[in-house]
Design a protein around this motif. Structure first.
Motif: not given
Length: 256
Positions: A75-97
């Protein structure tokens, strides 16, 4: 609680759409698992059918363990490759959540995949399982996934820190399979490797799976893995927080 279910539902919808879009890849993965079973079934038939049963439950455990420990890496690899990791982790929740909610959504699909794997084994490879066994496998899979969340979080943390770390994890998991008795009993290993095997919680969980299927349930085998899971889970969360803060400061979160 409803907001978490909404996020899981959103992730699940995304995974279903992705799976459908890459359906050819999904079919190939399934066929690979099937071919793997065919090859092992053939070679085991040269030895004994009981050995294939032994091996099947080893492969089943390996499939569960491999999924648990690598799905977030992918998941992390895919999101990093597509440059969307910040979009996922910017949700209004704790990153690990957020990552765990994504993990749970993927796990729902994994149960579906595992169900197909088991039923194909019953239909085509002579694995005999009754309803009680199926229920047990559902509970066992859930337990295994939960008990190794600490390992998943540690691997996830190191993936942020060490680029292309997943290659090492694939190698490590292969070694764990061998040392845990996936392919053959640990008693045939050299003495040094047997000692290492005794330190791995996977060895005890796999033994518990095989013994329970043969109606020789020994819950004492779960004591050590449960203790490991209880101790290492909070430590893994602390490690995740530490590494994520460090990565966010350096701005290398999106680098793969």
């Amino acid at each position: 609680m409803n907001k978490y279910f909404s996020v899981i539902a959103a992730f699940l919808y995304k995974e279903i759409k992705t799976t459908y879009y890459y359906k050819f890849h999904s079919v190939i993965k399934f066929l690979f698992s099937l071919v793997q079973l065919v090859v092992f079934y053939y070679f085991c038939s040269l030895i004994s059918k009981e050995y294939f049963k032994f091996l099947f439950f080893g492969l089943l455990f390996s499939k569960i363990f491999s999924y648990t420990t690598t799905v977030l890496i992918e998941t992390i690899k895919q999101e990093q490759f597509s440059q969307t990791i910040y979009n996922i982790l910017s949700l209004p929740y704790y990153e690990l959540t957020v990552l765990m909610l994504n993990f749970f959504a993927k796990t729902i699909l994994f149960f579906f995949d595992l169900t197909i794997f088991v039923f194909c084994s019953i239909l085509f490879f002579g694995i005999k399982l009754n309803i009680a066994h199926i229920i047990f496998l559902i509970v066992f899979t859930t337990y295994t996934i939960i008990i190794f969340l600490w390992y998943t979080i540690i691997v996830c943390s190191l993936t942020f820190l060490i680029k292309k770390f997943e290659h090492f994890i694939y190698l490590l998991n292969s070694l764990i399979d061998i040392l845990s008795g996936v392919y053959f009993p640990t008693t045939v290993l050299p003495k040094v490797l047997q000692n290492i095997s005794c330190l791995l919680p996977t060895t005890y969980i796999l033994s518990f799976l095989r013994e329970t299927i043969t109606l020789k349930t020994n819950y004492k085998l779960l004591v050590y893995p449960t203790i490991c899971g209880t101790i290492f889970l909070p430590l893994s969360i602390l490690l995740f927080n530490f590494i994520l803060k460090k990565i966010l400061k350096t701005g290398k979160l999106t680098t793969y």
